[in-house]
Design an enzyme around this catalytic site. Sequence first.
Site, PDB file in Angstrom:
ATOM      1  N   CYS A   2       0.854  -1.278   0.019  1.00 37.93           N
ATOM      2  CA  CYS A   2       0.039  -0.084  -0.174  1.00 37.93           C
ATOM      3  C   CYS A   2       0.850   1.265  -0.296  1.00 37.93           C
ATOM      4  O   CYS A   2       1.968   1.279   0.507  1.00 37.93           O
ATOM      5  CB  CYS A   2      -0.901   0.084   1.280  1.00 37.93           C
ATOM      6  SG  CYS A   2      -1.913  -1.438   1.468  1.00 37.93           S
ATOM      7  N   ARG A  27       4.803   0.069  -6.276  1.00 41.31           N
ATOM      8  CA  ARG A  27       4.637  -0.596  -4.889  1.00 41.31           C
ATOM      9  C   ARG A  27       3.629  -1.903  -5.039  1.00 41.31           C
ATOM     10  O   ARG A  27       3.872  -2.826  -4.234  1.00 41.31           O
ATOM     11  CB  ARG A  27       4.205   0.202  -3.679  1.00 41.31           C
ATOM     12  CG  ARG A  27       5.261   1.383  -3.559  1.00 41.31           C
ATOM     13  CD  ARG A  27       4.907   2.401  -2.533  1.00 41.31           C
ATOM     14  NE  ARG A  27       4.763   1.894  -1.267  1.00 41.31           N
ATOM     15  CZ  ARG A  27       5.349   2.084  -0.254  1.00 41.31           C
ATOM     16  NH1 ARG A  27       6.223   3.324  -0.392  1.00 41.31           N
ATOM     17  NH2 ARG A  27       4.812   1.683   1.063  1.00 41.31           N
ATOM     18  N   TRP A  74      -3.069  -2.670  -1.335  1.00 45.28           N
ATOM     19  CA  TRP A  74      -2.699  -4.208  -1.794  1.00 45.28           C
ATOM     20  C   TRP A  74      -3.396  -5.101  -0.630  1.00 45.28           C
ATOM     21  O   TRP A  74      -3.071  -4.897   0.398  1.00 45.28           O
ATOM     22  CB  TRP A  74      -1.202  -4.303  -1.479  1.00 45.28           C
ATOM     23  CG  TRP A  74      -0.414  -5.537  -2.251  1.00 45.28           C
ATOM     24  CD1 TRP A  74      -0.429  -5.944  -3.299  1.00 45.28           C
ATOM     25  CD2 TRP A  74      -0.350  -6.816  -1.112  1.00 45.28           C
ATOM     26  NE1 TRP A  74       0.106  -7.329  -3.402  1.00 45.28           N
ATOM     27  CE2 TRP A  74       0.161  -7.803  -2.188  1.00 45.28           C
ATOM     28  CE3 TRP A  74      -0.341  -7.094   0.135  1.00 45.28           C
ATOM     29  CZ2 TRP A  74       0.505  -8.874  -1.702  1.00 45.28           C
ATOM     30  CZ3 TRP A  74       0.043  -8.024   0.484  1.00 45.28           C
ATOM     31  CH2 TRP A  74       0.518  -9.335  -0.266  1.00 45.28           C
ATOM     32  N   ASN A  98      -1.551   1.615   5.929  1.00 46.54           N
ATOM     33  CA  ASN A  98      -0.638   0.693   5.359  1.00 46.54           C
ATOM     34  C   ASN A  98      -0.337  -0.376   6.753  1.00 46.54           C
ATOM     35  O   ASN A  98      -0.125   0.433   7.690  1.00 46.54           O
ATOM     36  CB  ASN A  98       0.739   1.245   4.901  1.00 46.54           C
ATOM     37  CG  ASN A  98       0.659   1.950   3.728  1.00 46.54           C
ATOM     38  OD1 ASN A  98      -0.390   2.094   3.197  1.00 46.54           O
ATOM     39  ND2 ASN A  98       1.622   2.585   3.137  1.00 46.54           N
ATOM     40  N   GLY A  99      -0.153  -1.556   6.425  1.00 43.76           N
ATOM     41  CA  GLY A  99       0.115  -2.372   7.652  1.00 43.76           C
ATOM     42  C   GLY A  99      -1.252  -3.343   7.938  1.00 43.76           C
ATOM     43  O   GLY A  99      -2.126  -3.419   7.022  1.00 43.76           O
ATOM     44  N   GLU A 479      17.272 -17.684  -8.600  1.00 43.77           N
ATOM     45  CA  GLU A 479      16.770 -16.348  -9.061  1.00 43.77           C
ATOM     46  C   GLU A 479      16.157 -16.183 -10.529  1.00 43.77           C
ATOM     47  O   GLU A 479      15.261 -15.648 -10.653  1.00 43.77           O
ATOM     48  CB  GLU A 479      17.970 -15.328  -8.906  1.00 43.77           C
ATOM     49  CG  GLU A 479      17.908 -14.036  -9.609  1.00 43.77           C
ATOM     50  CD  GLU A 479      16.915 -13.212  -8.677  1.00 43.77           C
ATOM     51  OE1 GLU A 479      16.163 -13.375  -7.973  1.00 43.77           O
ATOM     52  OE2 GLU A 479      16.559 -12.094  -9.339  1.00 43.77           O
ATOM     53  N   GLU A 486       7.513 -14.673 -11.498  1.00 40.27           N
ATOM     54  CA  GLU A 486       6.815 -13.717 -11.070  1.00 40.27           C
ATOM     55  C   GLU A 486       6.488 -12.527 -12.083  1.00 40.27           C
ATOM     56  O   GLU A 486       5.166 -11.768 -11.972  1.00 40.27           O
ATOM     57  CB  GLU A 486       7.563 -12.562  -9.963  1.00 40.27           C
ATOM     58  CG  GLU A 486       8.829 -11.953 -10.615  1.00 40.27           C
ATOM     59  CD  GLU A 486       9.475 -11.098  -9.212  1.00 40.27           C
ATOM     60  OE1 GLU A 486      10.814 -11.177  -9.287  1.00 40.27           O
ATOM     61  OE2 GLU A 486       8.556 -10.731  -8.414  1.00 40.27           O
ATOM     62  N   HIS A 502      17.263 -36.714  -7.920  1.00 38.06           N
ATOM     63  CA  HIS A 502      16.951 -37.090  -6.885  1.00 38.06           C
ATOM     64  C   HIS A 502      15.226 -36.735  -6.796  1.00 38.06           C
ATOM     65  O   HIS A 502      14.794 -36.690  -5.683  1.00 38.06           O
ATOM     66  CB  HIS A 502      17.522 -36.520  -5.675  1.00 38.06           C
ATOM     67  CG  HIS A 502      19.103 -36.753  -5.622  1.00 38.06           C
ATOM     68  ND1 HIS A 502      19.460 -38.319  -5.050  1.00 38.06           N
ATOM     69  CD2 HIS A 502      20.180 -36.096  -5.810  1.00 38.06           C
ATOM     70  CE1 HIS A 502      20.766 -38.242  -5.390  1.00 38.06           C
ATOM     71  NE2 HIS A 502      20.976 -36.994  -5.785  1.00 38.06           N
ATOM     72  N   LYS A 602       5.844  -4.235  -4.440  1.00 39.63           N
ATOM     73  CA  LYS A 602       7.436  -4.060  -4.292  1.00 39.63           C
ATOM     74  C   LYS A 602       7.822  -4.280  -3.159  1.00 39.63           C
ATOM     75  O   LYS A 602       9.137  -4.769  -3.191  1.00 39.63           O
ATOM     76  CB  LYS A 602       7.788  -2.747  -4.891  1.00 39.63           C
ATOM     77  CG  LYS A 602       9.214  -2.186  -5.119  1.00 39.63           C
ATOM     78  CD  LYS A 602       9.918  -2.921  -6.184  1.00 39.63           C
ATOM     79  CE  LYS A 602      11.171  -2.624  -6.150  1.00 39.63           C
ATOM     80  NZ  LYS A 602      12.044  -3.904  -6.810  1.00 39.63           N
TER      81      LYS A 602
HETATM   82  O1  M6R Z   1      13.115  -5.096  -0.405  1.00 37.52           O
HETATM   83  P1  M6R Z   1      13.470  -6.292  -0.059  1.00 37.52           P
HETATM   84  O2  M6R Z   1      14.674  -6.740  -1.008  1.00 37.52           O
HETATM   85  O3  M6R Z   1      13.631  -6.547   1.045  1.00 37.52           O
HETATM   86  O4  M6R Z   1      12.397  -7.324  -0.784  1.00 37.52           O
HETATM   87  C1  M6R Z   1      12.734  -8.618  -0.940  1.00 37.52           C
HETATM   88  C2  M6R Z   1      11.662  -9.507  -1.811  1.00 37.52           C
HETATM   89  O5  M6R Z   1      10.234  -8.802  -1.603  1.00 37.52           O
HETATM   90  C3  M6R Z   1      11.927  -8.991  -3.125  1.00 37.52           C
HETATM   91  O6  M6R Z   1      13.262  -9.356  -3.725  1.00 37.52           O
HETATM   92  C4  M6R Z   1      10.924  -9.731  -4.336  1.00 37.52           C
HETATM   93  O7  M6R Z   1      11.366 -11.065  -4.338  1.00 37.52           O
HETATM   94  C5  M6R Z   1      11.063  -9.262  -5.424  1.00 37.52           C
HETATM   95  N1  M6R Z   1       9.824  -9.136  -6.284  1.00 37.52           N
HETATM   96  C6  M6R Z   1      11.909 -10.349  -6.407  1.00 37.52           C
HETATM   97  O8  M6R Z   1      12.202  -9.793  -8.010  1.00 37.52           O
END
Ligand code: M6R
Length: 607
Positions: A2, A27, A74, A98-99, A479, A486, A502, A602
């Site tokens: 949010c 975000r 969000w 937010n929260g 990664e 995503e 495995h 984000k």
């Molecule tokens: O802001 P942060 O690096 O703590 O965020 C961690 C994850 O939420 C962030 O890396 C997320 O996995 C990304 N969307 C990956 O692309």
Amino acid sequence: MCGIIGIVGKEDVAERLLDGLKRLEYRGYDSAGIATVFDGAIERRRAEGKLGNLARELRDEPLPGTIGIAHTRWATHGAPTTANAHPHATREVALVHNGIIENFKQLREELIARGRHFDSQTDTEVVAHLVSERIEQGASPEEAVRDVLPRLHGAFALAILFRAHPDLLIGARLGSPLVVGYGDGETYLGSDALALAPLTQKIAYLEEGDWVVITRTSAQIFDRDNNPVERPVTVSGVSGAMIDKGNHRHFMAKEIYEQPVVVAQTLRSYLRRMENQVSLPDMDFDLGQVKRVTIVACGTSFYAGLVAKYWFEKFARVPVDIDVASEFRYRDPVLEPGGLALFISQSGETADTLAALRHAKAQSQIIAVVVNVPTSSMAREADLLLPTHAGPEIGVASTKAFTCQLAVLAALAANLARANGRLSAEEEAEIVWHLSEAPAAMNQALSHDAEIEAMAHLVAHARDVLYLGRGPDYPMALEGALKLKEISYIHAEGYAAGEMKHGPIALIDDNVPVIVIAPSGPLFEKTVSNMQEVQARGGKVVLISDAEGIAQAGEGCMATIEMPKVHPLIAPLVYAVPVQLLAYHVAVAKGTDVDQPRNLAKSVTVE
Ligand code: M6R
């Protein structure tokens, strides 16, 4: 997650609030809304989905008023519907949040028993009713907020608007960030400095438990014990102009292309080229005394940490534990006092990582933080702050923040090794040299963009994709899979190449592309054997390697992507590029919302 923006202004605010929300879009959100006070009444416009829908509402029914609050939501409690969109309001107050209010059920039951009626399924609406109740009983806005805040459990950033006080907003923060912006005859609230960038650069960061009363010309901040306090006003480095896509179609593409520059920028702070040394900011503990490192992070930042585990153990011979932040404190880890706990985060606000940091602090760990937002909560709570200089990252999929994290972590590995007497001056000079080569090698990797785009269709139609890597390339496989899933919504998994046999090898058929990340070097032969096991079962391989690797093992692959030949230390920085580009082009081919993929935020500021 949010986003909040609030303005006590000189002129109508609705347009500017909408603009502010546009800057918060990155975000991640699924509904949005704005409220103002005009002619003695609170007016709201809210809409499900993208901001275009809210803009349409505002066009159809403009919202006058020189004071207002706005929000991108969000969803956590309650579906992303218009009724659940913020601001939530009674006749007397409107607020955005937010929260998560963890005790909202109990508060809601209490309020219903007192005859209050709820319009949404959100946790937030209880706060509107609690504050409203006090106002209706005759309390001033300050008294009402002061009385209600201690009743809220959980995490919140709040901006509250009052019908009978069209010259005042109240903000509060606990667990979710909130900033105050000082303008010319106007004052603002925002969930980050970025939201306020076109309005002002003068920002004060509220501390945990702070609340603030703002008028057009003043901001009175109180701490959690309601004592008036001053918080420093800093000049934020983010300008309104910085946030555009340049010549790129998406922020993600722009950010992938920025990597050589921002990695070089980041390395400049950690390498002394003339002396051939790595260097860290001053610290008041002895790195040589660190007997164990605990790394904690989420998502992509976690994978950067996983690469660092290989480096710290190989170069410095220091044992490393690593956890995803959401698991860390709940497994009650054994932490010897004086250990180094390292937190990695782009935003510096991720709720799980921040909670883990506080847990480690309470266990007498030295707190080091690799973070991209230098004013974030994590940055402010660190003993050793190791900033990345990636600049604002807008795409939800992390790219440039990741490679900058790797750059800092490589420098930290070398520092640890030197402090432990494990690195000769010659070896250190070599590391400095290899790291300095990274930006140029990343540039070379970017030159394969068109080829990668041309092969995206090989992956775009798949239902499942596997990524394989070994050693530090194993986190790169994780990664790669995360990036793909995503933004393209294709199911993808990363595996340690040797682990395939495995179990996951059962998934192989000619519909499952397998992306193999294998720079030539000591682990190459082993990875190639695993790759051949896949090919023997009809698997279609995309091999990402250098010319030598491709010459040796490229035959029989569905496609190859050639990277420059680089030292194993910098391979993760360079191989991140094709992995990001592949995910990007597949997502573009599928027509997904690359910068704001569905369901994602984000910065995840709730647990
Ligand atoms: O802001 P942060 O690096 O703590 O965020 C961690 C994850 O939420 C962030 O890396 C997320 O996995 C990304 N969307 C990956 O692309």
